[in-house]
Motif scaffolding. Structure first.
Motif, PDB file in Angstrom:
ATOM      1  N   ALA A   1     -17.904  -6.030   3.332  1.00 34.99           N
ATOM      2  CA  ALA A   1     -16.635  -5.366   3.628  1.00 34.99           C
ATOM      3  C   ALA A   1     -15.444  -6.242   3.243  1.00 34.99           C
ATOM      4  N   ILE A   2     -15.573  -7.549   3.522  1.00 31.01           N
ATOM      5  CA  ILE A   2     -14.486  -8.468   3.167  1.00 31.01           C
ATOM      6  C   ILE A   2     -14.339  -8.559   1.653  1.00 31.01           C
ATOM      7  N   LEU A   3     -15.472  -8.651   0.963  1.00 30.51           N
ATOM      8  CA  LEU A   3     -15.424  -8.734  -0.506  1.00 30.51           C
ATOM      9  C   LEU A   3     -14.813  -7.478  -1.117  1.00 30.51           C
ATOM     10  N   ALA A   4     -15.099  -6.323  -0.520  1.00 31.83           N
ATOM     11  CA  ALA A   4     -14.542  -5.076  -1.041  1.00 31.83           C
ATOM     12  C   ALA A   4     -13.014  -5.113  -1.042  1.00 31.83           C
ATOM     13  N   ASP A   5     -12.440  -5.872  -0.095  1.00 35.85           N
ATOM     14  CA  ASP A   5     -10.987  -6.014  -0.037  1.00 35.85           C
ATOM     15  C   ASP A   5     -10.491  -7.178  -0.880  1.00 35.85           C
ATOM     16  N   LEU A   6     -11.228  -8.286  -0.854  1.00 34.72           N
ATOM     17  CA  LEU A   6     -10.779  -9.490  -1.543  1.00 34.72           C
ATOM     18  C   LEU A   6     -10.942  -9.430  -3.068  1.00 34.72           C
ATOM     19  N   LEU A   7     -11.982  -8.768  -3.549  1.00 34.01           N
ATOM     20  CA  LEU A   7     -12.238  -8.756  -4.989  1.00 34.01           C
ATOM     21  C   LEU A   7     -11.090  -8.125  -5.784  1.00 34.01           C
TER      22      LEU A   7
END
Length: 291
Positions: free
Chosen positions: A218-224
């Motif tokens: 979930a964090i990567l979906a925002d950070l990428l």
């Protein structure tokens, strides 16, 4: 006397050019300080964000739930080259070095049987790439009316790149820009944007004591997406500093060359003038003797 008049006109013309190049050098030097400060200020954030993404990516690995921007499409048949250029010239080899780096990468990929597309930002790279890779420019981003290209433009560019990625237009994206080293040195640089490159030298225990809420996916979906925008923004800032550094150096060289040319023309002018005076005296003496 006609030659003297032409020489004097040429000297005055070069002096006028020298005033322009000197003024442009001073303008570039003033802009360079601000652009260099912005580029250097952005580097730690961009580097740290890359590190966070790498740490999270090392945890997600090749899981089925990994975001597409990290996992990729599963193939690498089509590559998009995002090339950052400027709209202005008089900056030495600044633009041509970036175009050369992108061209070399495109030729390398095509030799491997890959399809290459271009997303061009700025006007200077278009003629060369359009001639060498006709029909392969898929997107153009106009910056002519933008005084200082910045984060808003980086966000627009990254949004379009990700839109093309989601639409299946390409499998891998690369960014090309000029990394600022100093006023005398700017390095044409290429880096992979999508999918995010696999982390390098990330220790297995680097995040052992860290718990993420929500989970890593979930964090990567925002950070990428944010990371892609930041990397493009960093490239824009590096380009801005590189352009002013290259322009300052080019105008300094032009000013020096103009000074050398003025000195040479002045010597020729003085010699020609002296020869004309001598010839005139000889004619006067000859006329007096005839009397």
């Amino acid at each position: 006397m006609a030659n003297l008049k032409e020489l004097k006109g040429r000297i005055n013309s070069v002096k006028s050019t020298q005033k322009i190049t000197k003024a442009k050098k001073m303008v570039a030097a003033a802009k360079l300080r601000k652009a260099q400060a912005a580029a250097e200020a952005a580097r730690p954030y961009a580097t740290r964000l890359e590190g966070v993404v790498a740490s999270l990516a090392s945890k997600v690995g090749g899981s089925d739930s990994a975001p597409k921007l990290l996992a990729g499409t599963g193939k690498s048949d089509t590559h998009l080259l995002v090339v950052l250029n400027s709209d202005r010239g008089l900056a030495g080899a600044f633009n041509s070095n970036i175009v050369k780096a992108a061209r070399d990468k495109a030729l390398e990929l095509q030799a491997q049987g890959k399809k290459v597309l271009f997303y061009l930002i700025g006007r200077k790279g278009r003629p060369v790439i359009g001639r060498l890779f006709a029909g392969q420019i898929t997107e153009l981003y106009e910056t002519t009316g933008i005084r200082d290209i910045g984060f808003d433009q980086a966000h627009e560019i990254s949004a379009k790149v990700m839109e093309l990625y989601e639409a299946g237009v390409f499998d891998v994206a690369h960014l090309f820009y000029s990394k600022f080293r100093s006023a005398l040195l700017q390095e044409a640089t290429g880096q992979q944007l999508i999918p995010v490159p696999a982390p390098v030298d990330v220790p297995a225990s680097s995040g052992a004591a860290v718990e993420y809420e929500p989970d890593e996916e979930a964090i990567l979906a925002d950070l990428l997406p944010r990371n892609i925008t930041i990397q493009i923004f960093k490239g824009i800032l590096e380009n801005a500093a590189s352009e002013q550094g290259a322009s300052m150096t080019a105008m300094d060289n032009a000013t020096r060359n103009a000074g050398d040319l003025i000195n040479k023309l002045t010597i020729i002018y003085n010699r020609t003038r002296q020869a004309a005076i001598t010839t005139e005296l000889i004619e006067i003496i000859a006329g007096a003797e005839a009397l």
